[in-house]
Scaffold this motif. Structure first.
Motif, mmCIF file in Angstrom:
data_model
loop_
_atom_site.group_PDB
_atom_site.id
_atom_site.type_symbol
_atom_site.label_atom_id
_atom_site.label_comp_id
_atom_site.label_asym_id
_atom_site.label_seq_id
_atom_site.Cartn_x
_atom_site.Cartn_y
_atom_site.Cartn_z
ATOM 1 N N VAL A 71 0.502 -0.939 0.017
ATOM 2 C CA VAL A 71 -0.052 -0.410 -0.029
ATOM 3 C C VAL A 71 0.920 1.134 -0.126
ATOM 4 C CG1 VAL A 71 -1.543 1.501 1.515
ATOM 5 C CG2 VAL A 71 -1.992 -1.098 1.097
ATOM 6 N N ILE A 72 2.136 1.440 0.562
ATOM 7 C CA ILE A 72 2.631 2.279 0.712
ATOM 8 C C ILE A 72 3.668 2.490 -0.085
ATOM 9 C CG2 ILE A 72 5.172 3.445 1.818
ATOM 10 C CD1 ILE A 72 4.613 2.337 4.371
ATOM 11 N N PHE A 73 3.592 1.443 -1.439
ATOM 12 C CA PHE A 73 4.610 1.775 -2.508
ATOM 13 C C PHE A 73 3.205 1.986 -3.700
ATOM 14 C CE2 PHE A 73 8.129 0.086 -0.268
ATOM 15 C CZ PHE A 73 8.952 0.800 -0.270
ATOM 16 N N ALA A 74 2.726 1.618 -3.769
ATOM 17 C CA ALA A 74 1.118 1.670 -4.054
ATOM 18 C C ALA A 74 0.971 3.533 -4.158
ATOM 19 C CB ALA A 74 -0.262 0.948 -3.873
ATOM 20 N N VAL A 75 0.799 3.720 -3.346
ATOM 21 C CA VAL A 75 0.752 4.799 -3.246
ATOM 22 C C VAL A 75 1.613 5.870 -3.887
ATOM 23 C CG1 VAL A 75 0.510 7.061 -0.770
ATOM 24 C CG2 VAL A 75 -1.038 5.087 -0.969
ATOM 25 N N ASP A 76 2.720 5.816 -3.258
ATOM 26 C CA ASP A 76 4.003 6.023 -3.797
ATOM 27 C C ASP A 76 4.196 6.336 -5.361
ATOM 28 O OD1 ASP A 76 6.237 6.991 -4.396
ATOM 29 O OD2 ASP A 76 7.218 5.931 -4.218
ATOM 30 N N SER A 77 3.207 5.441 -6.178
ATOM 31 C CA SER A 77 2.957 5.745 -7.582
ATOM 32 C C SER A 77 2.146 6.750 -7.700
ATOM 33 C CB SER A 77 3.314 4.169 -7.956
ATOM 34 O OG SER A 77 1.447 3.479 -7.289
ATOM 35 N N ILE A 78 0.731 6.853 -6.874
ATOM 36 C CA ILE A 78 -0.264 7.621 -7.160
ATOM 37 C C ILE A 78 0.158 9.193 -7.353
ATOM 38 C CG2 ILE A 78 -1.987 8.535 -6.104
ATOM 39 C CD1 ILE A 78 -2.919 5.352 -5.132
ATOM 40 N N PHE A 79 1.650 9.523 -6.649
ATOM 41 C CA PHE A 79 2.102 11.078 -6.317
ATOM 42 C C PHE A 79 3.100 10.752 -7.062
ATOM 43 C CE2 PHE A 79 0.273 10.257 -1.682
ATOM 44 C CZ PHE A 79 -0.353 12.232 -1.685
ATOM 45 N N LEU A 80 3.312 9.460 -7.497
ATOM 46 C CA LEU A 80 4.996 10.577 -8.868
ATOM 47 C C LEU A 80 4.050 10.827 -9.773
ATOM 48 C CD1 LEU A 80 7.391 6.871 -8.001
ATOM 49 C CD2 LEU A 80 7.514 9.650 -7.930
ATOM 50 N N PHE A 81 3.288 10.026 -10.728
ATOM 51 C CA PHE A 81 2.640 9.984 -12.188
ATOM 52 C C PHE A 81 1.658 11.382 -11.685
ATOM 53 C CE2 PHE A 81 2.354 5.276 -12.343
ATOM 54 C CZ PHE A 81 3.261 5.485 -12.965
ATOM 55 N N PRO A 82 1.733 12.299 -11.066
ATOM 56 C CA PRO A 82 0.733 13.504 -11.263
ATOM 57 C C PRO A 82 1.895 14.215 -11.478
ATOM 58 C CG PRO A 82 -0.417 12.710 -9.729
ATOM 59 C CD PRO A 82 -0.098 11.341 -10.342
ATOM 60 N N TRP A 83 2.755 13.921 -10.336
ATOM 61 C CA TRP A 83 4.002 15.042 -10.398
ATOM 62 C C TRP A 83 4.968 14.746 -11.744
ATOM 63 C CZ3 TRP A 83 9.152 13.015 -11.002
ATOM 64 C CH2 TRP A 83 10.375 14.550 -10.911
ATOM 65 N N ALA A 84 4.825 13.995 -12.165
ATOM 66 C CA ALA A 84 5.565 13.447 -13.645
ATOM 67 C C ALA A 84 4.999 14.554 -14.231
ATOM 68 C CB ALA A 84 5.847 12.611 -14.425
ATOM 69 N N VAL A 102 11.955 14.823 -1.107
ATOM 70 C CA VAL A 102 11.541 15.006 0.487
ATOM 71 C C VAL A 102 11.075 13.954 0.611
ATOM 72 C CG1 VAL A 102 10.673 15.776 1.857
ATOM 73 C CG2 VAL A 102 12.269 17.636 0.871
ATOM 74 N N PHE A 103 9.868 13.810 0.384
ATOM 75 C CA PHE A 103 8.983 12.579 -0.405
ATOM 76 C C PHE A 103 9.330 10.922 -0.311
ATOM 77 C CE2 PHE A 103 5.884 9.415 -3.062
ATOM 78 C CZ PHE A 103 4.857 9.699 -1.456
ATOM 79 N N LEU A 104 10.662 11.306 -1.552
ATOM 80 C CA LEU A 104 11.555 9.736 -1.646
ATOM 81 C C LEU A 104 12.026 9.451 -0.486
ATOM 82 C CD1 LEU A 104 12.321 10.089 -5.828
ATOM 83 C CD2 LEU A 104 9.959 8.582 -4.796
ATOM 84 N N GLY A 105 12.616 10.262 0.064
ATOM 85 C CA GLY A 105 13.720 10.404 1.006
ATOM 86 C C GLY A 105 12.857 9.273 2.229
ATOM 87 N N PHE A 106 12.003 10.274 2.385
ATOM 88 C CA PHE A 106 10.904 9.474 3.332
ATOM 89 C C PHE A 106 10.521 8.098 3.680
ATOM 90 C CE2 PHE A 106 9.664 13.589 4.988
ATOM 91 C CZ PHE A 106 9.752 14.063 5.993
ATOM 92 N N LEU A 107 9.965 7.935 2.231
ATOM 93 C CA LEU A 107 9.648 6.385 1.532
ATOM 94 C C LEU A 107 11.300 5.323 1.992
ATOM 95 C CD1 LEU A 107 7.293 6.899 -1.762
ATOM 96 C CD2 LEU A 107 7.118 6.410 1.231
ATOM 97 N N THR A 108 12.145 6.175 1.451
ATOM 98 C CA THR A 108 13.378 5.428 1.382
ATOM 99 C C THR A 108 14.424 4.975 2.771
ATOM 100 O OG1 THR A 108 13.334 6.320 -0.725
ATOM 101 C CG2 THR A 108 15.976 5.760 0.519
ATOM 102 N N VAL A 109 13.087 5.779 3.663
ATOM 103 C CA VAL A 109 14.044 5.870 5.170
ATOM 104 C C VAL A 109 12.561 4.881 5.890
ATOM 105 C CG1 VAL A 109 13.395 6.851 7.416
ATOM 106 C CG2 VAL A 109 14.829 8.077 5.830
ATOM 107 N N GLY A 110 11.964 4.559 5.084
ATOM 108 C CA GLY A 110 10.800 3.598 5.764
ATOM 109 C C GLY A 110 11.444 2.492 5.118
ATOM 110 N N LEU A 111 11.643 2.123 3.904
ATOM 111 C CA LEU A 111 12.138 0.866 3.290
ATOM 112 C C LEU A 111 13.676 0.639 3.430
ATOM 113 C CD1 LEU A 111 11.828 -1.421 0.924
ATOM 114 C CD2 LEU A 111 13.097 0.322 -0.683
ATOM 115 N N LEU A 112 14.174 1.288 4.596
ATOM 116 C CA LEU A 112 15.273 1.144 5.055
ATOM 117 C C LEU A 112 15.082 0.506 6.503
ATOM 118 C CD1 LEU A 112 18.186 4.277 3.640
ATOM 119 C CD2 LEU A 112 18.369 1.450 3.189
#
Length: 123
Positions: A71-84, A102-112
């Motif tokens: 779910v976290i990475f699905a939400v990530d992809s939902i935010f990446l497409f409009p950003w592009a 900054v957004f991708l950094g938070f996700l990376t910290v959570g994944l790590l």
């Protein structure tokens, strides 16, 4: 001023029609369905299997963690497409790029963190 509220009136009318449609559908279902309760019909039903044993069962928590990570990475992809699409517009380039990093950094910290805790290991 009336033109301003015309848009709200259309939205309100669609909302009222939607609520009425649902109310009519539920009322028609209640009036038209047969009501013949039997002990067999009142049993708990799940996937065509008759209930056996207690209602409480132990499940593996790790499956929920995988679902949560998905779910976290699905939400990530939902935010990446409009950003592009916004990134190409004039005046948004630098600010949008920094915000996305900054957004991708938070996700990376959570994944790590999940990786360090061993959540991503399938054992």
């Amino acid at each position: 001023m009336p033109d301003y509220f015309h848009g709200y009136a259309v939205v309100g009318l669609v909302a009222v029609v939607g609520v009425l449609f649902v109310a009519v559908a539920f009322t028609a279902g209640r009036l038209l369905r047969p009501v013949v309760p039997t002990p067999e019909k009142l049993l708990t039903y799940e996937c065509g299997v008759d209930p056996v044993g207690e209602g409480w069962a132990h499940t593996q928590v790790r499956y929920y963690v995988y679902a949560f990570l998905y779910v976290i990475f699905a939400v990530d992809s939902i935010f990446l497409f409009p950003w592009a699409t916004v990134f190409a517009d004039p005046g948004y380039g630098g600010v949008t790029l920094v915000e996305m990093f900054v957004f991708l950094g938070f996700l990376t910290v959570g994944l790590l963190y999940a990786w360090k805790k061993g959540v991503l290991e399938w054992t």
